[in-house]
Design an enzyme around this catalytic site. Structure first.
Site, PDB file in Angstrom:
ATOM      1  N   LYS A 176       0.833  -1.210   0.000  1.00  0.00           N
ATOM      2  CA  LYS A 176       0.000   0.000   0.000  1.00  0.00           C
ATOM      3  C   LYS A 176       0.866   1.258   0.000  1.00  0.00           C
ATOM      4  O   LYS A 176       0.503   2.266  -0.611  1.00  0.00           O
ATOM      5  CB  LYS A 176      -0.895   0.005   1.241  1.00  0.00           C
ATOM      6  CG  LYS A 176      -1.466   1.365   1.556  1.00  0.00           C
ATOM      7  CD  LYS A 176      -2.076   1.434   2.930  1.00  0.00           C
ATOM      8  CE  LYS A 176      -2.180   2.860   3.415  1.00  0.00           C
ATOM      9  NZ  LYS A 176      -0.953   3.432   3.958  1.00  0.00           N
ATOM     10  N   ASN A 177       1.999   1.201   0.680  1.00  0.00           N
ATOM     11  CA  ASN A 177       2.820   2.405   0.766  1.00  0.00           C
ATOM     12  C   ASN A 177       3.851   2.515  -0.349  1.00  0.00           C
ATOM     13  O   ASN A 177       4.740   3.353  -0.292  1.00  0.00           O
ATOM     14  CB  ASN A 177       3.486   2.483   2.142  1.00  0.00           C
ATOM     15  CG  ASN A 177       2.447   2.833   3.206  1.00  0.00           C
ATOM     16  OD1 ASN A 177       1.316   3.194   2.877  1.00  0.00           O
ATOM     17  ND2 ASN A 177       2.821   2.717   4.469  1.00  0.00           N
TER      18      ASN A 177
ATOM     19  N   VAL B 243       7.248   7.957  16.021  1.00  0.00           N
ATOM     20  CA  VAL B 243       7.012   8.476  14.654  1.00  0.00           C
ATOM     21  C   VAL B 243       5.787   9.387  14.608  1.00  0.00           C
ATOM     22  O   VAL B 243       5.827  10.476  14.022  1.00  0.00           O
ATOM     23  CB  VAL B 243       6.897   7.320  13.638  1.00  0.00           C
ATOM     24  CG1 VAL B 243       6.666   7.866  12.230  1.00  0.00           C
ATOM     25  CG2 VAL B 243       8.152   6.449  13.668  1.00  0.00           C
TER      26      VAL B 243
ATOM     27  N   ARG C 137      -8.481   0.493   3.036  1.00  0.00           N
ATOM     28  CA  ARG C 137      -7.455   1.369   2.468  1.00  0.00           C
ATOM     29  C   ARG C 137      -6.147   0.595   2.290  1.00  0.00           C
ATOM     30  O   ARG C 137      -5.342   0.919   1.430  1.00  0.00           O
ATOM     31  CB  ARG C 137      -7.208   2.581   3.382  1.00  0.00           C
ATOM     32  CG  ARG C 137      -8.319   3.599   3.316  1.00  0.00           C
ATOM     33  CD  ARG C 137      -7.914   4.930   3.916  1.00  0.00           C
ATOM     34  NE  ARG C 137      -6.552   5.278   3.582  1.00  0.00           N
ATOM     35  CZ  ARG C 137      -5.620   5.640   4.465  1.00  0.00           C
ATOM     36  NH1 ARG C 137      -5.920   5.730   5.733  1.00  0.00           N
ATOM     37  NH2 ARG C 137      -4.410   5.939   4.082  1.00  0.00           N
TER      38      ARG C 137
HETATM   39  N1  EPU Z   1       6.325  15.205   9.195  1.00  0.00           N
HETATM   40  C1  EPU Z   1       6.419  16.558   9.397  1.00  0.00           C
HETATM   41  N2  EPU Z   1       6.440  17.383   8.295  1.00  0.00           N
HETATM   42  C2  EPU Z   1       6.352  16.895   7.022  1.00  0.00           C
HETATM   43  C3  EPU Z   1       6.252  15.495   6.825  1.00  0.00           C
HETATM   44  C4  EPU Z   1       6.232  14.672   7.938  1.00  0.00           C
HETATM   45  O1  EPU Z   1       6.498  17.032  10.533  1.00  0.00           O
HETATM   46  O2  EPU Z   1       6.362  17.693   6.063  1.00  0.00           O
HETATM   47  C5  EPU Z   1       6.278  14.314  10.365  1.00  0.00           C
HETATM   48  C6  EPU Z   1       4.911  13.623  10.526  1.00  0.00           C
HETATM   49  O3  EPU Z   1       3.979  14.449  11.182  1.00  0.00           O
HETATM   50  C7  EPU Z   1       5.270  12.372  11.305  1.00  0.00           C
HETATM   51  C8  EPU Z   1       6.671  12.038  10.779  1.00  0.00           C
HETATM   52  O4  EPU Z   1       7.178  13.232  10.182  1.00  0.00           O
HETATM   53  O5  EPU Z   1       5.334  12.667  12.677  1.00  0.00           O
HETATM   54  C9  EPU Z   1       6.728  10.910   9.790  1.00  0.00           C
HETATM   55  O6  EPU Z   1       5.836  11.152   8.708  1.00  0.00           O
HETATM   56  P1  EPU Z   1       6.109  10.622   7.244  1.00  0.00           P
HETATM   57  O7  EPU Z   1       6.161  11.779   6.313  1.00  0.00           O
HETATM   58  O8  EPU Z   1       7.254   9.683   7.266  1.00  0.00           O
HETATM   59  O9  EPU Z   1       4.776   9.788   6.965  1.00  0.00           O
HETATM   60  P2  EPU Z   1       3.904   9.758   5.640  1.00  0.00           P
HETATM   61  O10 EPU Z   1       4.765   9.773   4.443  1.00  0.00           O
HETATM   62  O11 EPU Z   1       2.786  10.723   5.743  1.00  0.00           O
HETATM   63  C10 EPU Z   1       3.974   7.160   5.343  1.00  0.00           C
HETATM   64  C11 EPU Z   1       2.959   6.062   5.301  1.00  0.00           C
HETATM   65  C12 EPU Z   1       2.411   5.831   6.691  1.00  0.00           C
HETATM   66  C13 EPU Z   1       3.575   5.431   7.588  1.00  0.00           C
HETATM   67  C14 EPU Z   1       4.654   6.529   7.565  1.00  0.00           C
HETATM   68  C15 EPU Z   1       5.887   6.158   8.360  1.00  0.00           C
HETATM   69  C16 EPU Z   1       2.046   6.309   3.111  1.00  0.00           C
HETATM   70  C17 EPU Z   1       0.886   6.678   2.262  1.00  0.00           C
HETATM   71  N3  EPU Z   1       1.882   6.453   4.412  1.00  0.00           N
HETATM   72  O12 EPU Z   1       3.278   8.325   5.788  1.00  0.00           O
HETATM   73  O13 EPU Z   1       1.523   4.753   6.604  1.00  0.00           O
HETATM   74  O14 EPU Z   1       3.107   5.266   8.894  1.00  0.00           O
HETATM   75  O15 EPU Z   1       5.046   6.789   6.204  1.00  0.00           O
HETATM   76  O16 EPU Z   1       6.449   4.981   7.874  1.00  0.00           O
HETATM   77  O17 EPU Z   1       3.074   5.865   2.617  1.00  0.00           O
HETATM   78  C18 EPU Z   1      -0.264   3.385   7.249  1.00  0.00           C
HETATM   79  O18 EPU Z   1       0.097   2.645   6.317  1.00  0.00           O
HETATM   80  O19 EPU Z   1      -1.140   3.072   8.089  1.00  0.00           O
HETATM   81  C19 EPU Z   1       0.380   4.687   7.357  1.00  0.00           C
HETATM   82  C20 EPU Z   1      -0.088   5.648   8.140  1.00  0.00           C
END
Ligand code: EPU
Length: 447
Positions: free
Chosen positions: A35-36, A343, A429
């Protein structure tokens, strides 16, 4: 539970699942593309007008939404065979207001369209983002990086609106190794002028999967051991034929289900290389597994499970998305376990319902781990102490987010009596064919 297609309303498709617990799950389930990783590779396809073929595609809502979005932008997404999609976007057009409105709040993926849209049209408008409510989830790193590459941000409430000439490479350092921000920079830099050096980057296997698809397209991307990713921009990219990596989050979810219900599950398609950290913790709390080229089988090694102290982290640490199913399993372990979530600041909301089912889980604001994280000294309940083993009993539970949803399924299956789960559409999802898989494993589904 109904089959949720992108475009249907939550009210129409909220979904309900009634489970009778107390029976070990036994048998085999097959997992497909992650999914990711799948939706991000679909976005990468928009960096070229040529045909892109993506294989091992799971039938999940995030893929459906991105397919719909590509079509709304003038591209096409065909499904010539099961698990295969072909994307063509020669006639792609900029995001119109109606599309922005239609996709508002439905997914987090659209923010990643910035790179492809800026490369093709010099303008990127992105709808307000959806996704699980597990923290504030800002996109400041994304916007900051794009600005450093030459994009201009325009003030528009509820949507990101950026314009640019040709983006240029730059040295960018992320404050935190964010998965999405890393993908954003990579997708923007592959067609930018010159070299981009991204430090403190996330290096999750799903990001490497995206990089491999991009490399097939003609991109030049180097991943160093010290979280530095270097991208040399190229003028154009071609199509790809790529098989997505398996979903290691779904694999771990079934592994936790096997252990919590004292069953035995073979997860066809699971890969040891993607799950090494998980497998170490699994073994430490009393699980066992056998990994082959075809998949991984999971079961309990002995009669009882052991407690553990662990913290979630970015790769190669213990993934935050493994946390919730694992905590359900820890409710069945002897002694006191500690889980420090580093995280997301709000990823323990789901334990309230587990406590109603009989679990003994207490949350703390303090960092109960070997190191301080970004959420210490603030008001986030981001550490959990779990006392076990506690018998669980069935309950009525409304599902708040994807991973919490699957955790409740596991808890319901490990519990005495019946549980009614509502809002089960959220699980779709990220988990395809949930009901057929549960049935194949011998779960008692009452409705
Ligand atoms: N963060 C910021 N600013 C940003 C981006 C991120 O402060 O501009 C913070 C977030 O608030 C969080 C941390 O950095 O505290 C990590 O966020 P990250 O950007 O790594 O997460 P994401 O890309 O939004 C993806 C997965 C998530 C998974 C995380 C961590 C997708 C669509 N989602 O989210 O998946 O938990 O990486 O591995 O790829 C799930 O599958 O249930 C899910 C939530």
């Amino acid at each position: 539970m109904t089959n949720l297609q992108a475009g249907t309303s939550v009210a129409e498709e909220a979904g309900q699942l009634i489970l009778r617990g107390g029976r070990p799950l036994r048998g085999e389930v097959a997992i497909r593309g992650a999914k990711n990783s799948l939706p991000k590779i679909m976005v990468a396809a928009l960096l070229t007008g040529e045909r892109c073929i993506l294989r091992n595609v799971a039938d999940i809502q995030d893929v459906a939404i991105v397919s719909e979005l590509i079509e709304a932008l003038g591209g096409s997404v065909a499904r010539p065979d099961a698990g295969v999609i072909e994307i063509e976007s020669a006639n792609l057009k900029p995001m119109e207001r109606s599309v922005l409105k239609e996709f508002s709040g439905r997914s987090r993926i659209p923010i990643l369209l910035c790179g492809p849209l800026l490369a093709r049209f010099g303008v990127a408008q992105v709808p307000s983002l959806g996704g699980c409510r597990i923290g504030s989830r800002p996109v400041d790193f994304h916007i900051d990086a794009l600005q450093r590459m030459g994009a201009i941000l325009h003030d528009e409430p509820g949507a990101a609106h950026l314009t640019s000439g040709k983006l240029h490479g730059n040295k960018i350092r992320l404050e935190y190794p964010s998965v999405g921000a890393t993908e954003q920079v990579i997708l923007a830099a592959v067609r930018a002028e010159g070299v981009t050096e991204l430090s403190n980057a996330a290096i999750e296997p799903e990001i490497l999967d995206l990089i491999m698809a991009l490399q097939k397209m003609g991109a030049i991307i180097a991943v160093d051991v010290d979280r530095v990713i270097t991208i040399i921009g190229v003028n154009s990219l071609r199509g790809f034929d790529h098989t997505a990596m398996p979903d290691r989050l779904e694999a771990a979810s079934w592994a936790s289900a096997a252990m919590a219900t004292n069953g035995r599950i073979f997860v066809r398609g699971a890969r040891q290389v993607d799950m090494m950290t998980y497998l170490n913790e699994y073994r430490q709390i009393g699980g066992d597994f056998s990994a082959t080229n075809d998949g991984i089988e999971f079961w309990r090694a002995g009669d009882s499970l052991r407690s553990i102290a662990l913290e979630t982290d970015v790769h190669p640490g213990f993934m935050t998305d493994w946390q919730q199913p694992f905590v359900v399993t820890l409710t069945q372990a002897e002694g006191v376990s500690i889980v420090h979530e580093t995280v997301y600041e709000q990823r323990f909301g789901y334990v309230k319902a587990l406590n109603r089912m009989g679990a003994k889980i207490q949350l703390y604001h303090e960092c109960l781990g070997s190191r301080k994280c970004r959420f210490g000294q603030r008001n986030w309940l981001h550490s959990a102490v779990i006392v076990g083993p506690t018998p669980l009993k069935g309950a009525e539970i409304n599902i708040p987010d994807l991973r919490a949803g699957f955790s409740y399924v596991i808890a319901a299956l490990a519990a005495e009596g019946n549980s009614t789960l509502t809002n089960t559409s959220l699980i779709q999802r990220g988990y395809e064919n949930l009901i057929p898989k549960l049935t194949a494993l011998g779960a008692e589904i009452l409705g």
